[in-house]
Design a protein around this motif. Sequence first.
Motif, short mmCIF file in Angstrom:
data_model
loop_
_atom_site.label_atom_id
_atom_site.label_comp_id
_atom_site.label_asym_id
_atom_site.label_seq_id
_atom_site.Cartn_x
_atom_site.Cartn_y
_atom_site.Cartn_z
N GLY A 13 0.79 -1.23 0.00
CA GLY A 13 0.00 0.00 0.00
C GLY A 13 0.82 1.28 0.00
O GLY A 13 0.26 2.36 -0.14
N LYS A 14 2.15 1.17 0.14
CA LYS A 14 3.01 2.35 0.15
C LYS A 14 3.34 2.79 -1.28
O LYS A 14 3.20 2.03 -2.24
CB LYS A 14 4.30 2.07 0.91
CG LYS A 14 4.11 1.68 2.36
CD LYS A 14 3.47 2.78 3.16
CE LYS A 14 3.52 2.44 4.64
NZ LYS A 14 2.34 2.73 5.37
N ARG A 15 3.81 4.04 -1.40
CA ARG A 15 4.16 4.60 -2.70
C ARG A 15 5.59 4.19 -3.08
O ARG A 15 6.54 4.60 -2.42
CB ARG A 15 4.04 6.12 -2.68
CG ARG A 15 2.62 6.64 -2.40
CD ARG A 15 2.63 8.14 -2.18
NE ARG A 15 3.45 8.49 -1.01
CZ ARG A 15 3.83 9.74 -0.71
NH1 ARG A 15 3.48 10.75 -1.50
NH2 ARG A 15 4.56 9.96 0.37
N VAL A 16 5.72 3.38 -4.12
CA VAL A 16 7.02 2.86 -4.54
C VAL A 16 7.32 3.31 -5.96
O VAL A 16 6.47 3.20 -6.84
CB VAL A 16 7.06 1.31 -4.46
CG1 VAL A 16 8.41 0.79 -4.91
CG2 VAL A 16 6.75 0.85 -3.03
N SER A 17 8.54 3.80 -6.18
CA SER A 17 8.93 4.31 -7.50
C SER A 17 9.11 3.19 -8.51
O SER A 17 9.68 2.14 -8.19
CB SER A 17 10.25 5.09 -7.40
OG SER A 17 10.08 6.27 -6.65
N ARG A 18 8.61 3.43 -9.71
CA ARG A 18 8.94 2.59 -10.87
C ARG A 18 9.43 3.54 -11.95
O ARG A 18 8.77 4.53 -12.26
CB ARG A 18 7.73 1.79 -11.34
CG ARG A 18 8.08 0.82 -12.47
CD ARG A 18 6.99 -0.23 -12.68
NE ARG A 18 5.71 0.38 -13.04
CZ ARG A 18 4.54 -0.28 -13.02
NH1 ARG A 18 4.50 -1.54 -12.63
NH2 ARG A 18 3.42 0.32 -13.37
N ILE A 19 10.59 3.22 -12.52
CA ILE A 19 11.27 4.16 -13.42
C ILE A 19 10.97 3.84 -14.87
O ILE A 19 11.09 2.69 -15.31
CB ILE A 19 12.79 4.14 -13.18
CG1 ILE A 19 13.08 4.39 -11.69
CG2 ILE A 19 13.48 5.18 -14.03
CD1 ILE A 19 14.52 4.16 -11.31
#
Length: 379
Positions: A142-148
């Motif tokens: 549920g946390k905000r995780v970066s995808r590049i």
Amino acid sequence: MKTTVKRTLTAAIVAGVTAFAGQAGAQEAELPRTMMWSAYDVGSSGYTEASAVADALIKEYGVRIRIMPSGTSIGRLLPLKTGRVQYGWLANEVYFATEALYDFSAREWGPQDLRVVMGRPAGFGIGVAADTGVKELADLKGKRVSRIQANPSVNLKVEAILAFAGLTWDDVEVVEMPSYGAALRGVVEGQNDAAGGVPTAGIFRELEASSRGIVWPNLPTDNKEGWDRVRKVAPFFSPATETIGAGLSKEHPAQLIAYKYPMITTYASTSEEDVYNLTKAVVESYDIYKDANKVMPRWDAQSAGKTPADAPFHPGAVKYLKEIGVWTDEDEAWNQKRLERLKAVQAAWDAAEEEAIEKEIADADWPDFWASYRKEHLN
């Protein structure tokens, strides 16, 4: 004399010293008069490390080495494919090329028959803002995780780390970022909660010093099920204990994943003798380049000559690593399994091409066709 040499080599291996193979009367490595290597851009760690080893070989063997830098995976591999360079100092494009993924799914590429010579271990983890309350990887749900965007190398590592906790991209709030730097910067500025990266990244140091702080959720080495899930994403990951980087020290280490970067890479068709001599030269020159920067000590044979890696090791490298007692039965078992996988991908590619001809699949549609075929026929 032979007994003395054997005892000297054994003692050196036990001590972790790798710059011994040229001593005690051993035959000196024979290198070509000139070599060309490809590497990442000037200023990158890959280019810096390649330059340090090249300078050592130039001093020790009198060879001429030119390094061709490129900021793209195609730019580093194409000159290797065409024979313009003999070796590449590469990263995860080695895995993508052997698996015919992303840029290498195009018809003019396909699974490349690459082999690793040596590659130093590098640590990677998901740096998380401490103010999120995340302690373990499972807490990332549920946390905000970066995808590049357009960076499969970093995204694959994040996917593997999430898999350790039984999570996927669907279990987190994905924040699409335009670059690696932007992904890390986003955590500092509060745009996201976590981003994958190397602990020594300068922006992670900024995060550590900020009001958010930084934590590194662990991948405990004794969690076999978790590591099995990691290796299902990609087989080249292994456990690593990192003590250098943002929020890390000898007193506060983190258990992260290790991968090889950079890897000295060539094609399987490169002669066993040539690769044997290069491997020997790199190992014997260790004392000359090991202090070039803080990561160069990881080029000792006991670290850089071990599996796993993004592709099978070349027989020439294996031959030398066996001679100095670095290559084990466990390494050999891994290498044979990786060779079997590469052959399976190559066979699947050939079968897909035959089917595509029958179905008259256009070149423009080939990547999607291959992706579907690959998913159905390869685990």
